[in-house]
Design a protein around this motif. Structure first.
Motif, short mmCIF file in Angstrom:
data_model
loop_
_atom_site.label_atom_id
_atom_site.label_comp_id
_atom_site.label_asym_id
_atom_site.label_seq_id
_atom_site.Cartn_x
_atom_site.Cartn_y
_atom_site.Cartn_z
N ILE A 234 0.84 -1.21 0.00
CA ILE A 234 0.00 0.00 0.00
C ILE A 234 0.87 1.25 0.00
O ILE A 234 0.64 2.19 -0.76
N LEU A 235 1.90 1.22 0.83
CA LEU A 235 2.78 2.39 0.89
C LEU A 235 3.46 2.64 -0.46
O LEU A 235 3.52 3.78 -0.93
N LEU A 236 3.92 1.56 -1.07
CA LEU A 236 4.57 1.71 -2.38
C LEU A 236 3.60 2.33 -3.39
O LEU A 236 3.96 3.21 -4.16
N PHE A 237 2.37 1.86 -3.31
CA PHE A 237 1.37 2.35 -4.25
C PHE A 237 1.10 3.84 -4.03
O PHE A 237 1.06 4.63 -4.97
N LEU A 238 0.94 4.21 -2.76
CA LEU A 238 0.71 5.63 -2.43
C LEU A 238 1.86 6.49 -2.93
O LEU A 238 1.65 7.55 -3.51
N LEU A 239 3.05 6.00 -2.68
CA LEU A 239 4.23 6.76 -3.08
C LEU A 239 4.25 6.94 -4.60
O LEU A 239 4.57 8.02 -5.12
N ALA A 240 3.87 5.86 -5.29
CA ALA A 240 3.84 5.95 -6.75
C ALA A 240 2.86 7.03 -7.18
O ALA A 240 3.13 7.80 -8.10
N ILE A 241 1.74 7.12 -6.47
CA ILE A 241 0.75 8.15 -6.83
C ILE A 241 1.32 9.54 -6.58
O ILE A 241 1.21 10.43 -7.43
#
Lengths: 769, 276
Positions: free
Chosen positions: B14-21
């Motif tokens: 989830i964190l990786l995804f948020l960061l990607a956003i």
């Protein structure tokens, strides 16, 4: 030994080579070159006119387009004596003062018959010391922009009082007291568009001597009238008619409200006419009440003093200013039927032509253009209208200081006037020559011999310990030859500028002293260390904190990401890596401006988004502490991808058994990351980190993000996010005191060099030990 | 134990995804504004209408194609020169033994800490003296200096990891220095060269301060960064849509170059070399 001498000699040679390079020879030319403005249609017409001129006279004309008129003066200075020098240049009248003082412009003798064909301002704006240096072509000014659906043309206010009464009538409030529509919308921190109002109450631009010349020591900003103006604006502010966004320097918010019919009137020009048209607003522009004169920037043509073709240039200039050619140019400049209002003619025949008179907007602005006050063209002009200074003064007056406390307006106005006066006297008063003290020479000599002695001593000591290395002569020579290109390049672009900067720092080279500047000894340094030392210390501290935080955070964050990605599914990790690397790839100029917009307090996208989940507005870039944090975070956003990529490479070289062993002992992932990964990567990329740190010390991106702001409560002190480099750039750019900027850069160099040397020494010791 | 790590994994994902956003967000936004119609400020949430007119206007009304070509020429030449220059310099520092070696290397690194932004007056003078003012070769030269001197440190670390024994072995076989460099050392240093190449391309492509000062006469000869900037600093109508359209188009060469070279270095700086 011989090699050493050769190396040393070639180094010296390179340096002297560039110092002593003679002036480039110039040859006589048959063509004249003209720099024109940015509008493509206008350039096209100019080409046609030039063709006609060539046919009539046989003189060739080359046309160059300049996009940014603000950069023209410096471009002229830099090109004035080159082979490709321009003969005729299109520029803004306020810029001519410094150029005339430095001897770059040719004065013109014009006949009365010629002068009578133009409005007075065409020549007034270009008159300096009672001589005409150029001819005004277009007259960028402003008036009262109003919504015709709300105010009929017959009903326009004749006096200021009527204007404010009308504004009051047109203001609509909802039942809860929220303002739905404003009769007038004023930007309180602005001085350009509010100038007629300032003038009405008794404030003014530099005063004038009886002979009509400006007295730049008479700053009309701290008199009784200005206090009254402040009271009036405060009164309007309490009615909700003043832009309640102290951080907005431009008019975009007022314009977009006007387009939404939420504003009935405001003071502005035709710069955003396209936006009004696109929004289908039926708008008009009217002269200001009571015949008040708005400020104007006249743009026109001047002649380079160093032209080789003076008579031909004058002829072509006269040719451009023939009525029929003016007509063609103005029509093209306003993009024909689009009638954008970008060019407001000074030629009377054009003003009375059908093209202008048939369009109500163009007709009105040309009428306003005949009753204007040209922005002073003295070199001190920009000091008065230094947006950073006036903006921050009016911001504190109307919105309180950085902590939101109210301030005494009288005190602030005095401070502003004194600050301007101080800069005026810097510009005009002869600078006191400060002898380089003889002790300094002695100290310097002692220091150098001391260092040399130490160096030799250490060398001797080392020699006695270590067996002297033998170098292969052929190899030495090869090395020298192969290194030559990079040494030459570095000498050219790094070493020479340093020497040149030291030299400049001892002179009074400045915007009005471009040609005959002289030696003034240590006066610049004296000023820095006596008057600006507090600001200097504050900046040094912040610069170090900034660079350290950015590198530290980017490193931790980059390494963390790399090690997480290494452990996730290879395919997904690859996609993420490609995404995370983007900030490194896209031009920073672009993304920085985006971030600047996003982080705005009012209407900024980030505040908008967090507002959706109920978090109140955060002043990202406008309070000192937050601005510092935001600056660091944005810069981390830019630099973490680099460290991620680098760390990723080195991760693979960490032996797996380290982790195995740790896992056996039951260590958690976090523990392993902190105890194994971080230190190992840190060691491996330490040189890169040091380099990165030094680069961040000189991070210029901060300038594009915050311009060094928020400004200090005391005028002239560096802003909260001013790094050394941004402050110096600002000094050089705003006050054009290049020599002072050079002194600062010498100080910066010494500071950074000491810093880097120390770090390297520590680093070397660690490696050795 | 296993459960816990699974839960950890979900959180990490989830964190990786948020960061990607967060990373992608500004770019998506630039694209949106580029496609928007009549965008007055950067903070328009969603444009009212979408159109391709901005791109059209950019290509017909401004000298955008010239800027793009200029920038490409500058960046590409800088890339080639820098790769050559860095390879040679690093070879000397890493493989040859000569007097003053370490000191010279330190001097090269130290000298760069003086910010070029502050030496504009002097750089100007040099350009005038050498007749490089307003000329693209001038920009290529200064960008090459900037890029190669900055990348030397990075490259040396990598070069030093390629064992000298390989050189010695080849030398015993009778190979010349040039042969060794071209056939053995450089191929092993491919990932590093890829980084040097892309970094120097980025530096030259993004360089704004110097270019804006030394390209003074003609609109058509500006590089992209300076030309684009003039769209928003121009007096009449700050046109964000046009600017962002330029930004989108201007990023394309970088993205292409980047993703075509990424296999060399994203896979790891140490791959291909011999582990230390």
């Amino acid at each position: 030994m011989r090699k050493k001498i050769i190396l040393f000699m070639s180094f010296i040679l390179i340096c002297t080579f560039f110092l002593s390079f003679g002036q480039v020879k110039a040859e006589s030319e048959q063509t004249i070159r003209i720099w024109v403005g940015a509008i493509p249609e206008e350039k096209q017409v100019m080409e046609e006119i030039a063709d006609d001129f060539t046919q009539e006279t046989g003189i060739k004309v080359e046309i160059y387009q300049k996009l940014e008129i603000f950069t023209v003066p410096s471009a002229l200075v830099n090109n004035a004596e080159l082979d490709e020098r321009p003969d005729i240049v299109y520029m803004q009248a306020p810029d001519i003062g410094g150029l005339v003082e430095s001897g770059y412009l040719q004065s013109l003798n014009l006949e009365a018959e010629f002068i009578n064909r133009f409005t007075d301002v065409a020549f007034d704006a270009f008159t300096y010391n009672n001589k005409i240096y150029g001819i005004g072509y277009s007259n960028s000014t402003y008036g009262l922009i109003y919504n015709k659906d709300l105010i009929s043309t017959n009903n326009l206010p004749k006096t200021w009082e009527q204007l404010f009464n009308l504004a009051d009538e047109l203001t609509l409030r909802s039942e809860e007291g929220n303002i739905i529509r404003r009769g007038i919308y004023i930007n309180a921190t602005d001085m350009w568009f509010n100038y007629p109002l300032i003038r009405k109450y008794g404030g003014y631009y530099y005063g004038k001597y009886p002979n009509g010349e400006y007295n730049s020591y008479d700053i009309g900003l701290d008199n009784e009238g200005m206090l009254e103006y402040v009271r009036k604006i405060k009164d309007l502010k309490s009615q909700g008619l003043v832009l309640n966004n102290p951080n907005k320097k431009d008019y975009s918010e007022i314009i977009s409200d006007f387009c939404d019919e939420k504003v009935a009137m405001f003071f502005y020009g035709l710069w955003s006419a396209q936006a009004f048209n696109n929004a289908n607003i039926d708008y008009g522009i009217a002269p200001l009440p009571e015949n008040s004169k708005p400020l104007t920037t006249v743009e026109g043509f001047v002649i380079n003093k160093y032209t080789k073709n003076l008579q031909e240039s004058i002829d072509f200039m006269q040719y451009i200013f023939r009525d029929e050619n003016q007509q063609k140019l103005i029509e093209a400049g306003n993009r024909y039927e689009e009638k954008t209002g970008e060019r407001n003619p000074t030629n009377l025949a054009v003003i009375n032509s059908d093209y202008i008179q048939s369009d109500e907007i163009l007709k009105n602005i040309s009428k306003i253009g005949q009753n204007v006050e040209p922005f002073p063209n003295i070199p001190e002009g920009p000091l008065w209208y230094n947006q950073d200074v006036t903006y921050s003064t009016f911001k504190t007056i109307f919105f309180g200081d950085r902590n939101g406390n109210a301030v005494d307006s009288e005190y602030k106005l005095h401070e502003l006037a004194n600050y301007i006066k101080k800069n005026v006297s810097f510009m005009n008063d002869p600078i006191e020559y400060i002898e380089i003290p003889s002790q300094l020479y002695i100290f310097g000599l002692l220091g150098i011999t001391g260092l040399l002695g130490l160096f030799l001593f250490l060398k001797f000591k080392r020699k006695s310990k270590v067996i002297k290395k033998k170098y292969n002569k052929k190899e030495q020579f090869l090395a020298f030859i192969l290194l030559l290109p990079i040494i030459i390049l570095l000498g050219m672009f790094y070493i020479y500028p340093i020497i040149h900067n030291i030299y400049l720092s001892l002179t009074d080279y400045s915007g009005i002293n471009l040609r005959d500047f002289g030696f003034i000894g240590l006066a610049n340094y004296k000023q820095i260390f006596s008057e600006e030392v507090n600001g200097l210390l504050q900046m040094v501290l912040w610069t170090i904190i900034f660079a350290f935080s950015v590198i530290f955070l980017s490193f931790i964050f980059g390494t963390l990401l790399a090690s997480i990605l290494e452990k996730t599914n290879a395919k997904i990790a690859k996609i993420y890596r490609l995404i995370y690397i983007l900030p490194w790839v896209i031009p920073t100029v672009i993304t920085l401006l985006m971030w600047k917009g996003f982080l705005e307090t009012e209407g900024g996208l980030i505040n908008h988004l967090i507002g959706l989940i109920g978090i109140p507005n955060i002043s990202w870039l406008t309070t000192p502490v937050m601005a510092k944090i935001s600056t660091i975070l944005v810069m981390v956003w830019f630099s973490f991808p680099y460290y991620m990529v680098v760390a990723f490479g080195f991760l693979k070289s960490i032996p797996k058994d380290y982790y195995e062993a740790a896992r056996m002992d039951g260590a958690s992932r976090m523990y392993m990351f902190i105890k194994i990964t971080l230190p190992l990567i840190f060691q491996a990329i330490l040189p890169m980190l040091i380099m990165g740190f030094v680069m961040q010390l000189n991070q210029f991106g901060v300038y594009m993000l915050t311009q060094g702001g928020p400004a200090s409560d005391r005028l002239g002190n560096p802003g909260a996010t001013d790094l050394l480099i941004t402050y110096v750039f600002n000094t050089a750019f705003n006050t054009k005191r290049y020599a002072l900027a050079a002194s600062y850069s010498v100080i910066i160099f010494i500071f950074v060099a000491i810093f880097a040397l120390t770090i390297m020494k520590i680093n070397n010791k660690k490696v050795e030990g | 134990m296993k459960r816990k790590s699974q839960k950890d994994n979900v959180i990490i994902q989830i964190l990786l995804f948020l960061l990607a956003i967060i990373t992608l967000f500004p770019f998506a936004y630039i694209l949106m504004i580029a496609l928007g119609k009549n965008v007055i400020s950067v903070n328009t949430l969603i444009p009212r209408e979408f159109t391709l007119a901005n791109f059209n206007k950019l290509l017909t009304n401004t000298a955008f194609s010239n800027w793009m070509t200029n920038s490409f020429i500058i960046a590409f030449s800088t890339m080639v020169i820098s790769v050559i220059l860095v390879s040679i310099t690093i070879y000397v520092f890493s493989r040859l033994r000569f007097y003053w070696k370490d000191k010279l290397f330190n001097i090269i690194l130290l000298i760069q800490i003086f910010p070029l932004t502050l030496s504009m007056v002097s750089i100007f003078k040099i350009f005038v003296e050498l007749g490089l003012l307003n000329k693209i070769p001038g920009l290529i030269i200064i960008n090459s200096t900037l890029a190669s001197s900055g990348l030397i440190m990075l490259a040396k670390g990598y070069f030093d990891r390629i064992p000298y024994e390989l050189d010695e072995a080849a030398m015993i076989d009778g190979a010349s220095r040039i042969q060794i460099l071209l056939k053995i050392t450089l191929p092993l240093a491919k990932p590093m060269l890829a980084i040097v190449a892309i970094q120097s391309f980025i530096i030259a492509y993004n360089e704004y301060t110097i270019a804006s000062a030394v390209m003074t006469t003609n609109v058509e000869s500006l590089p992209l960064a300076v030309g684009l900037q003039s769209i928003i600093t121009g007096q009449y109508g700050i046109n964000w849509s046009l600017y962002c359209a330029g930004a989108v188009m201007g990023s394309i060469p970088m993205i292409i170059l980047f993703y075509s070279l990424q296999k060399y270095f994203i896979g790891g700086l140490t791959e291909g070399g011999v582990k230390t």
